[in-house]
Write a protein that holds these residues in place. Structure first.
Motif, PDB file in Angstrom:
ATOM      1  N   PRO A 126      19.728  16.501  16.993  1.00  0.00           N
ATOM      2  CA  PRO A 126      18.865  17.400  17.772  1.00  0.00           C
ATOM      3  C   PRO A 126      18.147  16.700  18.918  1.00  0.00           C
ATOM      4  O   PRO A 126      17.885  17.315  19.960  1.00  0.00           O
ATOM      5  N   SER A 127      17.845  15.414  18.744  1.00  0.00           N
ATOM      6  CA  SER A 127      17.192  14.672  19.819  1.00  0.00           C
ATOM      7  C   SER A 127      18.131  14.497  21.003  1.00  0.00           C
ATOM      8  O   SER A 127      17.746  14.693  22.164  1.00  0.00           O
ATOM      9  N   LEU A 128      19.375  14.141  20.720  1.00  0.00           N
ATOM     10  CA  LEU A 128      20.353  13.976  21.798  1.00  0.00           C
ATOM     11  C   LEU A 128      20.619  15.305  22.488  1.00  0.00           C
ATOM     12  O   LEU A 128      20.813  15.362  23.708  1.00  0.00           O
ATOM     13  N   ALA A 129      20.616  16.392  21.702  1.00  0.00           N
ATOM     14  CA  ALA A 129      20.825  17.715  22.298  1.00  0.00           C
ATOM     15  C   ALA A 129      19.650  18.120  23.170  1.00  0.00           C
ATOM     16  O   ALA A 129      19.820  18.768  24.217  1.00  0.00           O
ATOM     17  N   ALA A 130      18.425  17.726  22.773  1.00  0.00           N
ATOM     18  CA  ALA A 130      17.224  18.091  23.524  1.00  0.00           C
ATOM     19  C   ALA A 130      16.983  17.182  24.720  1.00  0.00           C
ATOM     20  O   ALA A 130      16.197  17.514  25.610  1.00  0.00           O
ATOM     21  N   GLY A 131      17.637  16.020  24.741  1.00  0.00           N
ATOM     22  CA  GLY A 131      17.441  15.091  25.839  1.00  0.00           C
ATOM     23  C   GLY A 131      16.215  14.215  25.701  1.00  0.00           C
ATOM     24  O   GLY A 131      15.799  13.557  26.658  1.00  0.00           O
ATOM     25  N   ARG A 132      15.627  14.161  24.514  1.00  0.00           N
ATOM     26  CA  ARG A 132      14.443  13.327  24.265  1.00  0.00           C
ATOM     27  C   ARG A 132      14.280  13.159  22.756  1.00  0.00           C
ATOM     28  O   ARG A 132      14.783  13.992  21.987  1.00  0.00           O
ATOM     29  N   PRO A 133      13.586  12.111  22.320  1.00  0.00           N
ATOM     30  CA  PRO A 133      13.337  11.951  20.884  1.00  0.00           C
ATOM     31  C   PRO A 133      12.567  13.148  20.339  1.00  0.00           C
ATOM     32  O   PRO A 133      11.537  13.537  20.893  1.00  0.00           O
ATOM     33  N   THR A 134      13.082  13.740  19.280  1.00  0.00           N
ATOM     34  CA  THR A 134      12.507  14.957  18.719  1.00  0.00           C
ATOM     35  C   THR A 134      12.256  14.768  17.225  1.00  0.00           C
ATOM     36  O   THR A 134      13.128  14.269  16.509  1.00  0.00           O
ATOM     37  N   ARG A 135      11.082  15.171  16.777  1.00  0.00           N
ATOM     38  CA  ARG A 135      10.749  15.042  15.356  1.00  0.00           C
ATOM     39  C   ARG A 135      11.323  16.219  14.569  1.00  0.00           C
ATOM     40  O   ARG A 135      11.277  17.368  15.029  1.00  0.00           O
ATOM     41  N   ILE A 136      11.846  15.915  13.377  1.00  0.00           N
ATOM     42  CA  ILE A 136      12.357  16.958  12.487  1.00  0.00           C
ATOM     43  C   ILE A 136      11.660  16.857  11.133  1.00  0.00           C
ATOM     44  O   ILE A 136      11.037  15.846  10.810  1.00  0.00           O
ATOM     45  N   GLU A 137      11.767  17.920  10.350  1.00  0.00           N
ATOM     46  CA  GLU A 137      11.300  17.889   8.970  1.00  0.00           C
ATOM     47  C   GLU A 137      12.413  17.342   8.095  1.00  0.00           C
ATOM     48  O   GLU A 137      13.530  17.863   8.107  1.00  0.00           O
ATOM     49  N   ILE A 138      12.105  16.298   7.347  1.00  0.00           N
ATOM     50  CA  ILE A 138      13.106  15.664   6.488  1.00  0.00           C
ATOM     51  C   ILE A 138      13.189  16.396   5.157  1.00  0.00           C
ATOM     52  O   ILE A 138      12.168  16.707   4.540  1.00  0.00           O
ATOM     53  N   GLU A 139      14.399  16.678   4.731  1.00  0.00           N
ATOM     54  CA  GLU A 139      14.618  17.223   3.397  1.00  0.00           C
ATOM     55  C   GLU A 139      14.864  16.065   2.430  1.00  0.00           C
ATOM     56  O   GLU A 139      15.250  14.960   2.846  1.00  0.00           O
ATOM     57  N   PRO A 140      14.669  16.289   1.136  1.00  0.00           N
ATOM     58  CA  PRO A 140      14.941  15.221   0.167  1.00  0.00           C
ATOM     59  C   PRO A 140      16.397  14.759   0.246  1.00  0.00           C
ATOM     60  O   PRO A 140      17.321  15.569   0.307  1.00  0.00           O
ATOM     61  N   THR A 141      16.602  13.449   0.273  1.00  0.00           N
ATOM     62  CA  THR A 141      17.944  12.869   0.323  1.00  0.00           C
ATOM     63  C   THR A 141      17.997  11.590  -0.489  1.00  0.00           C
ATOM     64  O   THR A 141      17.003  10.859  -0.563  1.00  0.00           O
TER      65      THR A 141
ATOM     66  N   VAL B 132       0.871  -1.180   0.000  1.00  0.00           N
ATOM     67  CA  VAL B 132       0.000   0.000   0.000  1.00  0.00           C
ATOM     68  C   VAL B 132       0.909   1.231   0.000  1.00  0.00           C
ATOM     69  O   VAL B 132       1.927   1.259   0.686  1.00  0.00           O
ATOM     70  N   PHE B 133       0.508   2.267  -0.773  1.00  0.00           N
ATOM     71  CA  PHE B 133       1.296   3.501  -0.865  1.00  0.00           C
ATOM     72  C   PHE B 133       0.488   4.666  -0.273  1.00  0.00           C
ATOM     73  O   PHE B 133      -0.296   5.304  -0.967  1.00  0.00           O
ATOM     74  N   PRO B 134       0.674   4.979   1.013  1.00  0.00           N
ATOM     75  CA  PRO B 134      -0.175   5.988   1.666  1.00  0.00           C
ATOM     76  C   PRO B 134       0.306   7.429   1.535  1.00  0.00           C
ATOM     77  O   PRO B 134      -0.442   8.363   1.790  1.00  0.00           O
ATOM     78  N   GLY B 135       1.587   7.639   1.172  1.00  0.00           N
ATOM     79  CA  GLY B 135       2.100   9.000   1.129  1.00  0.00           C
ATOM     80  C   GLY B 135       3.560   9.024   0.722  1.00  0.00           C
ATOM     81  O   GLY B 135       4.156   7.980   0.418  1.00  0.00           O
ATOM     82  N   PRO B 136       4.190  10.205   0.754  1.00  0.00           N
ATOM     83  CA  PRO B 136       5.549  10.339   0.222  1.00  0.00           C
ATOM     84  C   PRO B 136       6.684   9.966   1.170  1.00  0.00           C
ATOM     85  O   PRO B 136       7.817   9.801   0.728  1.00  0.00           O
ATOM     86  N   THR B 137       6.430   9.851   2.478  1.00  0.00           N
ATOM     87  CA  THR B 137       7.523   9.631   3.429  1.00  0.00           C
ATOM     88  C   THR B 137       7.328   8.350   4.248  1.00  0.00           C
ATOM     89  O   THR B 137       6.219   7.828   4.358  1.00  0.00           O
ATOM     90  N   VAL B 138       8.429   7.906   4.840  1.00  0.00           N
ATOM     91  CA  VAL B 138       8.372   6.744   5.728  1.00  0.00           C
ATOM     92  C   VAL B 138       7.489   7.042   6.936  1.00  0.00           C
ATOM     93  O   VAL B 138       6.748   6.175   7.417  1.00  0.00           O
ATOM     94  N   ASP B 139       7.543   8.275   7.439  1.00  0.00           N
ATOM     95  CA  ASP B 139       6.706   8.636   8.587  1.00  0.00           C
ATOM     96  C   ASP B 139       5.223   8.534   8.244  1.00  0.00           C
ATOM     97  O   ASP B 139       4.409   8.101   9.071  1.00  0.00           O
ATOM     98  N   ASP B 140       4.836   8.936   7.015  1.00  0.00           N
ATOM     99  CA  ASP B 140       3.450   8.743   6.573  1.00  0.00           C
ATOM    100  C   ASP B 140       3.081   7.268   6.616  1.00  0.00           C
ATOM    101  O   ASP B 140       1.976   6.887   7.019  1.00  0.00           O
ATOM    102  N   CYS B 141       4.010   6.435   6.187  1.00  0.00           N
ATOM    103  CA  CYS B 141       3.765   4.995   6.145  1.00  0.00           C
ATOM    104  C   CYS B 141       3.638   4.406   7.548  1.00  0.00           C
ATOM    105  O   CYS B 141       2.807   3.520   7.787  1.00  0.00           O
ATOM    106  N   LEU B 142       4.449   4.903   8.472  1.00  0.00           N
ATOM    107  CA  LEU B 142       4.372   4.408   9.848  1.00  0.00           C
ATOM    108  C   LEU B 142       2.999   4.691  10.455  1.00  0.00           C
ATOM    109  O   LEU B 142       2.404   3.820  11.111  1.00  0.00           O
ATOM    110  N   VAL B 143       2.490   5.888  10.220  1.00  0.00           N
ATOM    111  CA  VAL B 143       1.172   6.253  10.757  1.00  0.00           C
ATOM    112  C   VAL B 143       0.083   5.375  10.135  1.00  0.00           C
ATOM    113  O   VAL B 143      -0.783   4.823  10.829  1.00  0.00           O
TER     114      VAL B 143
END
Length: 412
Positions: free
Chosen positions: A223-238, A120-131
Motif C-alpha cells: 500500500p505504501s508503494l501504491a500511495a507513493g509514500r510510506p503509509t501506516r497500516i493496522e497489523i493483524e496477528p501473524t 522493557v515491555f511497553p506494549g503488544p506490538t513492535v510499533d509500540d516499542c519503537l515509540v
C-alpha cells in the motif's frame, strides 16, 4: 536522503570481520525441482545471534563516538534486532536497553538478557516499542538504534548482498523477507551496485531481479508503494512476528522505489509450509519470518527467474511455536487431519472406527471420545481425532471412504 554505495558496503564488511560469519549458500533440490532451475538458500539463520541483525547493529554502534557510547544505546525489536544490538553493545563496551513486545518469544527474550541488555515491555506490538524506545532515548540521552531506517544499519545488512554475489555470481533473482525493509534495501544496493560495476568492466548488461516477501497480515510496503509514500497500516496477528512492521522507513522506502522490483505477500499457510519444507527437506531450522522468502517461491514462482537465491533471515523460533507451526504446515500439506466423527454409541463402535482407519493406513495421533453433550442425540457419540496421513490425496481418500461407510464427518 542518504544512499548506500558498494564502497560503503565493502568498508562495513571489513569492520565486521571476526564479528560475523560468512553464512553458507545451500542448494535446495526440492525448490529447484519445483521451479525448474537452481534455488539456493542463504542461511542467515546460522549467523551469530541466529539472524542477520548483528550485521547492521554492529556497524551502527561501531560508528558512534566514545561519548555517544558512554550514554548507552536503546532499541526496539520483537527479538532478532534486540539480540543483535545486545551482542554488539556488549562487544563494543556500552549499555543496551531494549524495548520488546509483551508477547515476544521467550527464547529471544532470554538470549537478549544473556547478551547483557536490560529489557522493557511497553506494549503488544513492535510499533509500540519503537515509540517507547524513542521516548526513552530522548529522555535519557541514549542513542536510538533503529532496526532498519538508518544508513549504517542498511549498510551492515548489505554485506549479505556482497556475499551472495560472490557465492553465486550468476544469480538472476534474490528473494528476501521484508519487515521495515532494511535487509532487502541493503542487499539490493549491494547486488545492483556490483552488477553495475561488472557491466562497466565487461561492457555487458547484468540483469538481477530483487523481490521482497511480506506476511499478508502485516504488509505495509504494497500500500505504501501504491500511495507513493510510506503509509501506516493496522497489523493483524501473524506467526511472522519478526517482519510485522506497520510502516516502512523513510530511507528504506526511498531505496525500494529505486532498487526493488516487486514486493509480494504470503499467507500464513504458505509460511508454515515453507517452514516445514526448510526443516524437512533442507534441514534448516527457520523462524516463520525467516521463511517468508521460501513462502514467496511457493506462492509466486512465476515472479522469479533461476538461479534464485532466497535469504533465510533468522532461525530463532520458540520450540512450542515450532511444534504448532509444523502441525499447521502438515495440515496445509494434507498430512495432518483434525476430524470430528459421529458414530453409534454402542459397544465396539470406537474400536471398529479405529480398525477401519488402520486399514486405510492412517496413524491416529490423538482421540477424544464424547458421549454426553446437548448437541448429540442420545444414541450417538462423537470422536475428535488428530490423524496423520501420507498427503493430500491420501487424506481425500480417507475422508471419502469413511463417508461411504456411513460416518458423519466434520473437518476442523
Amino acid at each position: 536522503m542518504s544512499t548506500v554505495t558498494v564502497d560503503d558496503v565493502r568498508a562495513a564488511r571489513e569492520l565486521l570481520r571476526g564479528v560475523v560469519v560468512s553464512t553458507p549458500l545451500v542448494p535446495s533440490r526440492a525448490l529447484s525441482e519445483q521451479l525448474g532451475g537452481p534455488v539456493l538458500l542463504k542461511c542467515e539463520n546460522l549467523q551469530r545471534t541466529g539472524s542477520f541483525k548483528i550485521r547492521g547493529a554492529y556497524v551502527r554502534i561501531a560508528g558512534l563516538s566514545e561519548r555517544e557510547r558512554a550514554r548507552g544505546v536503546v532499541a526496539a525489536s520483537a527479538g532478532n534486532h534486540a539480540q543483535g544490538v545486545a551482542l554488539a553493545a556488549s562487544m563494543l563496551g556500552c549499555k543496551a536497553t531494549v524495548f520488546m513486545p509483551a508477547g515476544a518469544p521467550l527464547p529471544k527474550i532470554a538470549a537478549t538478557r544473556g547478551y547483557g541488555a536490560e529489557i522493557v515491555f511497553p506494549g503488544p506490538t513492535v510499533d509500540d516499542c519503537l515509540v517507547a524506545a524513542q521516548k526513552h532515548a530522548d529522555e535519557c540521552g541514549a542513542v536510538f538504534i533503529h532496526p532498519f531506517d538508518h544508513p549504517d544499519v542498511v549498510t551492515g545488512q548489505a554485506t549479505i548482498g556482497l556475499e551472495i554475489m560472490e557465492q553465486c555470481p550468476d544469480a538472476r533473482t534474490i528473494v528476501t523477507p521484508v519487515g521495515g525493509g532494511g535487509l532487502l534495501a541493503g542487499i539490493a544496493a549491494a547486488a545492483r551496485g556490483l552488477a553495475e560495476e561488472a557491466a562497466r568492466e565487461t561492457g555487458g548488461d547484468r540483469k538481477i531481479k530483487i523481490i521482497g516477501a511480506q506476511a499478508k497480515r502485516a504488509a505495509a510496503f504494497p500500500p505504501s508503494l501504491a500511495a507513493g509514500r510510506p503509509t501506516r497500516i493496522e497489523i493483524e496477528p501473524t506467526m511472522a512476528d519478526g517482519i510485522a512492521v506497520g510502516r516502512p522507513g523513510d530511507l528504506t522506502y526511498a531505496m525500494f522505489t529505486d532498487l526493488v522490483d516487486a514486493v509480494v505477500t504470503v499467507t500464513e499457510e504458505s509460511i508454515s509450509q515453507a517452514l516445514l519444507l526448510c526443516l524437512e527437506r533442507a534441514k534448516q531450522v527457520v523462524e516463520p519470518a525467516g521463511a517468508a522468502g521460501v513462502a514467496a517461491l511457493l506462492e509466486h514462482s512465476y515472479a522469479v527467474e533461476p538461479p534464485v537465491v532466497v535469504v533465510l533471515s533468522g532461525g530463532n523460533i520458540d520450540p512450542l511455536l515450532l511444534s504448532k507451526v509444523l502441525r499447521h504446515g502438515l495440515a496445509g500439506a494434507g498430512r495432518y487431519l483434525v476430524v470430528r466423527c459421529r458414530l453409534k454409541d454402542r459397544p465396539g463402535a470406537l474400536v471398529t472406527l479405529l480398525s477401519e482407519l488402520a486399514e486405510l493406513g492412517v496413524n491416529v495421533l490423538d482421540v477424544m471420545h464424547e458421549r454426553v453433550a446437548a448437541r448429540l442425540p442420545v444414541e450417538e457419540a462423537e470422536v475428535l481425532m488428530h490423524l496423520e496421513t501420507r498427503g493430500a490425496d491420501h487424506s481425500e481418500d480417507v475422508i471419502a471412504r469413511l463417508r461411504e461407510r456411513g460416518y458423519t464427518l466434520t473437518l476442523s
